[in-house]
Design an enzyme around this catalytic site. Structure first.
Site, short mmCIF file in Angstrom:
data_model
loop_
_atom_site.label_atom_id
_atom_site.label_comp_id
_atom_site.label_asym_id
_atom_site.label_seq_id
_atom_site.Cartn_x
_atom_site.Cartn_y
_atom_site.Cartn_z
N CYS A 1 0.85 -1.18 0.00
CA CYS A 1 0.00 0.00 0.00
C CYS A 1 0.89 1.24 0.00
O CYS A 1 1.88 1.30 0.73
CB CYS A 1 -0.89 -0.02 1.24
SG CYS A 1 -1.97 1.41 1.37
N HIS B 1 -10.07 1.49 1.93
CA HIS B 1 -9.55 2.80 2.34
C HIS B 1 -10.69 3.77 2.64
O HIS B 1 -10.54 4.69 3.45
CB HIS B 1 -8.67 3.41 1.24
CG HIS B 1 -7.25 2.91 1.24
ND1 HIS B 1 -6.40 3.13 2.29
CD2 HIS B 1 -6.54 2.23 0.33
CE1 HIS B 1 -5.20 2.60 2.00
NE2 HIS B 1 -5.26 2.04 0.82
N HIS C 1 -9.15 -3.69 -1.86
CA HIS C 1 -8.12 -2.93 -1.12
C HIS C 1 -8.46 -1.43 -1.14
O HIS C 1 -8.45 -0.78 -0.10
CB HIS C 1 -6.75 -3.20 -1.75
CG HIS C 1 -5.63 -2.41 -1.13
ND1 HIS C 1 -4.61 -3.00 -0.43
CD2 HIS C 1 -5.38 -1.07 -1.12
CE1 HIS C 1 -3.78 -2.04 0.01
NE2 HIS C 1 -4.23 -0.87 -0.41
N GLU C 2 -8.78 -0.92 -2.34
CA GLU C 2 -9.06 0.52 -2.45
C GLU C 2 -10.33 0.90 -1.70
O GLU C 2 -10.39 1.93 -1.02
CB GLU C 2 -9.18 0.94 -3.92
CG GLU C 2 -7.93 0.77 -4.75
CD GLU C 2 -6.66 1.27 -4.10
OE1 GLU C 2 -6.71 2.21 -3.28
OE2 GLU C 2 -5.60 0.70 -4.39
NI NI Z 1 -3.62 1.13 -0.11
#
Ligand code: NI
Length: 169
Positions: free
Chosen positions: A92, A138, A134-135
């Protein structure tokens, strides 16, 4: 990692095709490209909006990388399509120099809008599905280390993958 803005739930985007939105996206694409990332979420540059970008184009530096279409995804909704989970290594841009083994849904549907308000609706698997999860994490204040099951599988990229040139999300 450690910045409070990365731990907050981001707010929905309500205005599409607006100058501020296009400017923010230009900034995000610059950041992602300059750091050779595969994806970036707005909170990673300090903006608390539900907006992510991702994409992996053919590149001789990463001959084995799975291609993912360059995408702007706003107000995303993710629906797992099966119960199958898959472990994979992630990095990341907000956790520089590290990799961890993270479980993700192997097959997902994701829906949302692009910067013009056009609907996006895709069903994807594998690396594409991993990057989107993953995004999107966030946007809910979740960083990948929080999802690692075995902390023995978390460490410095140069120790885990010596000499390899890997991309972060
Ligand atoms: Ni990330």
């Amino acid at each position: 990692m450690g910045d409070a803005r990365l731990l907050k739930r981001a707010e929905p985007v309500s205005e599409f095709d607006a100058p501020q939105l296009h400017a923010l996206l230009a900034d995000m694409f610059d950041t992602m490209r300059s750091m050779n990332g595969a994806g970036l979420a707005a909170p990673q540059i300090g903006v608390g909006l539900r907006l992510v970008i991702f994409g992996v184009e053919k590149n001789s530096r990463y001959p084995d990388a799975e291609e993912v279409p360059m995408t702007v995804l706003i107000n995303p909704v993710i629906t797992p399509l099966t119960t199958e989970m898959e472990e994979g290594w992630e990095g990341c841009l907000s956790v520089p120099g590290m990799r961890g083994l993270v479980p993700r849904h192997a097959h997902i549907r994701y829906q949302g809008r692009d910067q013009y308000g056009t609907q996006i609706d895709r069903s994807v698997s594998g690396f594409h599905a991993r990057v989107v999860q993953h995004e999107t994490d966030h946007l809910d204040g979740i960083l990948y280390p929080m999802r690692i099951r075995d902390m023995a599988k978390f460490g410095f990229t140069e120790q885990l993958f010596p000499g390899e040139d890997l991309r972060d999300e």
